[in-house]
Design a protein around this motif. Structure first.
Motif, mmCIF file in Angstrom:
data_model
loop_
_atom_site.group_PDB
_atom_site.id
_atom_site.type_symbol
_atom_site.label_atom_id
_atom_site.label_comp_id
_atom_site.label_asym_id
_atom_site.label_seq_id
_atom_site.Cartn_x
_atom_site.Cartn_y
_atom_site.Cartn_z
ATOM 1 N N GLY A 8 -0.537 3.106 10.239
ATOM 2 C CA GLY A 8 -1.189 2.260 11.233
ATOM 3 C C GLY A 8 -0.170 1.443 12.000
ATOM 4 O O GLY A 8 0.890 1.106 11.470
ATOM 5 N N TYR A 136 -5.936 -9.058 4.039
ATOM 6 C CA TYR A 136 -5.184 -8.034 4.767
ATOM 7 C C TYR A 136 -4.937 -6.761 3.938
ATOM 8 O O TYR A 136 -5.209 -5.646 4.394
ATOM 9 C CB TYR A 136 -3.857 -8.664 5.207
ATOM 10 C CG TYR A 136 -2.965 -7.874 6.116
ATOM 11 C CD1 TYR A 136 -2.765 -8.265 7.439
ATOM 12 C CD2 TYR A 136 -2.258 -6.751 5.667
ATOM 13 C CE1 TYR A 136 -1.912 -7.569 8.276
ATOM 14 C CE2 TYR A 136 -1.418 -6.046 6.500
ATOM 15 C CZ TYR A 136 -1.244 -6.458 7.799
ATOM 16 O OH TYR A 136 -0.409 -5.769 8.625
ATOM 17 N N ASP A 143 -8.145 1.533 5.239
ATOM 18 C CA ASP A 143 -7.562 2.428 6.252
ATOM 19 C C ASP A 143 -7.036 3.702 5.611
ATOM 20 O O ASP A 143 -7.179 4.798 6.144
ATOM 21 C CB ASP A 143 -6.302 1.789 6.891
ATOM 22 C CG ASP A 143 -6.606 0.588 7.747
ATOM 23 O OD1 ASP A 143 -7.723 0.499 8.270
ATOM 24 O OD2 ASP A 143 -5.693 -0.255 7.899
ATOM 25 N N GLN A 158 6.262 -3.174 3.472
ATOM 26 C CA GLN A 158 4.864 -2.777 3.313
ATOM 27 C C GLN A 158 4.591 -2.063 1.991
ATOM 28 O O GLN A 158 3.453 -1.702 1.699
ATOM 29 C CB GLN A 158 4.451 -1.843 4.462
ATOM 30 C CG GLN A 158 4.487 -2.494 5.830
ATOM 31 C CD GLN A 158 3.351 -3.475 6.023
ATOM 32 O OE1 GLN A 158 2.214 -3.207 5.637
ATOM 33 N NE2 GLN A 158 3.655 -4.624 6.578
HETATM 34 N N1 TRP Z 1 0.341 -3.446 7.932
HETATM 35 C C1 TRP Z 1 1.011 -2.445 8.694
HETATM 36 C C2 TRP Z 1 2.204 -3.062 9.413
HETATM 37 O O1 TRP Z 1 2.193 -4.250 9.674
HETATM 38 C C3 TRP Z 1 0.093 -1.788 9.702
HETATM 39 C C4 TRP Z 1 -0.994 -1.062 9.030
HETATM 40 C C5 TRP Z 1 -2.323 -1.350 9.006
HETATM 41 C C6 TRP Z 1 -0.823 0.111 8.241
HETATM 42 N N2 TRP Z 1 -3.012 -0.439 8.289
HETATM 43 C C7 TRP Z 1 -2.128 0.460 7.797
HETATM 44 C C8 TRP Z 1 0.278 0.880 7.880
HETATM 45 C C9 TRP Z 1 -2.322 1.579 6.972
HETATM 46 C C10 TRP Z 1 0.084 1.979 7.062
HETATM 47 C C11 TRP Z 1 -1.209 2.313 6.611
HETATM 48 O O2 TRP Z 1 3.130 -2.359 9.719
#
Ligand code: TRP
Length: 434
Positions: A8, A136, A143, A158
């Motif tokens: 994401g 969060y 997702d 992450q």
């Molecule tokens: N939190 C991630 C970032 O800040 C963005 C993100 C949101 C994401 N949902 C995700 C990344 C699911 C990987 C999978 O970079």
């Protein structure tokens, strides 16, 4: 089964060179690998946690979508969508919220960092912290698991989030049965982390970025502003301690980098070096910039692309969400019994098992749904002969005479009616499939 890769992109800013070299370019290359299904989405729900300016979120969504498309993402080959177009993500977030350990969330780095700042200022721990920031990781887990992602390419920062997603999914499975795939983080060590104008990691939070699609003139100006040491023209430069050289490497071949390195060692001036860097970056960016500008001028085309992507994504999300709703008990009041019957059939059926013994002959046995042996065949000379017998048993009803004719042996303690019942069970399942 192809590997599902998902990532994401939070819609909170304008893509810069660091995003491009570190995430966009490798992701697009990875999406072309065989046996891979790629899911790339605009994490606009996540952006609400940080940004309260609606116009900025809309603008960033447009810019990021246009960037990925201009950089060569093929939306027919991947799943490219906007998070908030998939209502199942919000729905699953709640189901996961109900299994997520609060203590685990308390230990999330981003939340803890915010608490630490408050504590240092001698304020209330949670001053100014929204439940959105706290939750969060759960949204992010939704997702990921909604699409059965196997691999999630992310930056180091992450990794903890992916571990949390695994934990929530495992807890869900433990409570409700195996429904969710446990994802794995992939930290690509070889991917470039670019330095920004001041030499620290290029990042919006340091305000040291070079926008990917700055115009030529602006790109040149920004590059001219990259911090260097004060060595004069003709003096040898130290490529290994030069951000300029790191940037150069991210945009050119190994050979070109090696000769640039030589030039620096032989006293190339910083002015000339910056000009070379500008030309190198612009050579890669210019063709994309043109596409980007064309796309930015037609938001309706991008919107269309995202709508089509969302539809494709919902086709995967909706059936899983339906299954999960049922699993937790959010059920249609009428269809319980029938679905349970179906689920039971799916779980276990009687089976024929063919095998070869050390004597070189072919055999088969027939087991009921619990795995108890019902019938044991005689020896056959070929697997085909054995297969024909199985086929006969599958279509016909078994009688004592047939058993004798084809050489089945009833196993001790098994009655003929057990065999007939198991065959019927197989039959019914086959019918249902059609
Ligand atoms: N939190 C991630 C970032 O800040 C963005 C993100 C949101 C994401 N949902 C995700 C990344 C699911 C990987 C999978 O970079």
């Amino acid at each position: 089964m192809p590997t599902r890769v998902l990532t994401g992109i939070t819609t909170s800013g304008t893509p810069h060179l660091g995003n491009y070299a570190g995430a966009i370019r490798p992701a697009i290359a990875a999406s072309l690998k065989p046996d891979t299904e790629s899911f790339y989405f605009l994490a606009d729900y996540h952006s609400l946690i940080k940004i309260t300016d609606p116009a900025r979120i809309q603008r960033s969504t447009l810019e990021i979508a246009a960037t990925w498309l201009a950089a060569g993402l093929n939306p027919d080959k991947v799943w490219f969508y906007r998070q908030s177009d998939i209502p199942q993500i919000a729905e699953l977030t709640w189901l996961l919220t109900c299994v997520a350990g609060k203590g685990f969330l308390n230990r999330a780095h981003a939340y803890k960092a915010a608490v630490d700042i408050n504590t240092a200022k001698q304020e209330d721990e949670d001053a100014g912290i929204t439940a959105g920031l706290f939750m969060y990781p759960v949204l992010m887990a939704a997702d990921i698991v909604l699409f059965g992602a196997n691999k999630v390419p992310v930056g180091r920062d992450q990794v903890q989030h992916i571990e949390m997603a695994r934990d929530f999914a495992a807890r869900f499975n433990h409570t409700y049965g195996e429904h969710l795939v446990l994802p794995e983080a992939v930290v690509e060590e070889s991917v470039a982390t670019l330095p920004g104008l001041d030499g620290r990691k290029m990042s919006k939070s340091y305000d040291n970025t070079i926008p990917l699609f700055a115009g030529k003139a602006e790109l040149k100006k920004l590059i001219a502003g990259i911090v260097t040491d004060s060595r004069l023209p003709g003096e040898p430069k130290d490529p290994d301690n030069s951000h300029l050289y790191t940037l150069y490497q991210a945009f050119s071949s190994a050979e070109k980098s090696a000769s640039f390195r030589q030039e620096l060692l032989s006293g190339l001036s910083w002015g000339e070096a910056k000009q070379a860097l500008f030309e190198t970056i612009d050579a890669e960016v210019a063709p994309m910039r043109e596409k980007y500008e064309a796309l930015m001028a037609k938001p309706e085309l991008i919107e269309q692309q995202l709508q089509a992507g969302a539809e494709k994504a919902r086709a995967i999300a909706a059936p899983l969400m339906k299954e999960l709703r049922y699993a937790v008990g959010l059920r249609d009041l009428r269809d319980t019994a029938e679905r349970e019957k179906k689920a039971a059939v799916k779980k276990a059926l009687p089976v024929f098992k063919q095998y070869r013994e050390n004597d070189g002959k072919f055999y088969f046995k027939f087991l009921n749904a619990h795995g108890d042996l019902l019938l044991q065949s005689q020896a056959f000379d070929s697997p085909k002969a054995a297969g024909e017998c199985i086929a006969e048993l599958k279509v016909g009803s078994i009688t004592t005479t047939q058993v004798e004719i084809i050489g089945w042996c009833l196993v001790a303690g098994v009655s003929e009616s057990d065999v007939v019942a198991a065959l019927k069970e197989l039959h019914a399942a086959a019918e249902e499939k059609h």
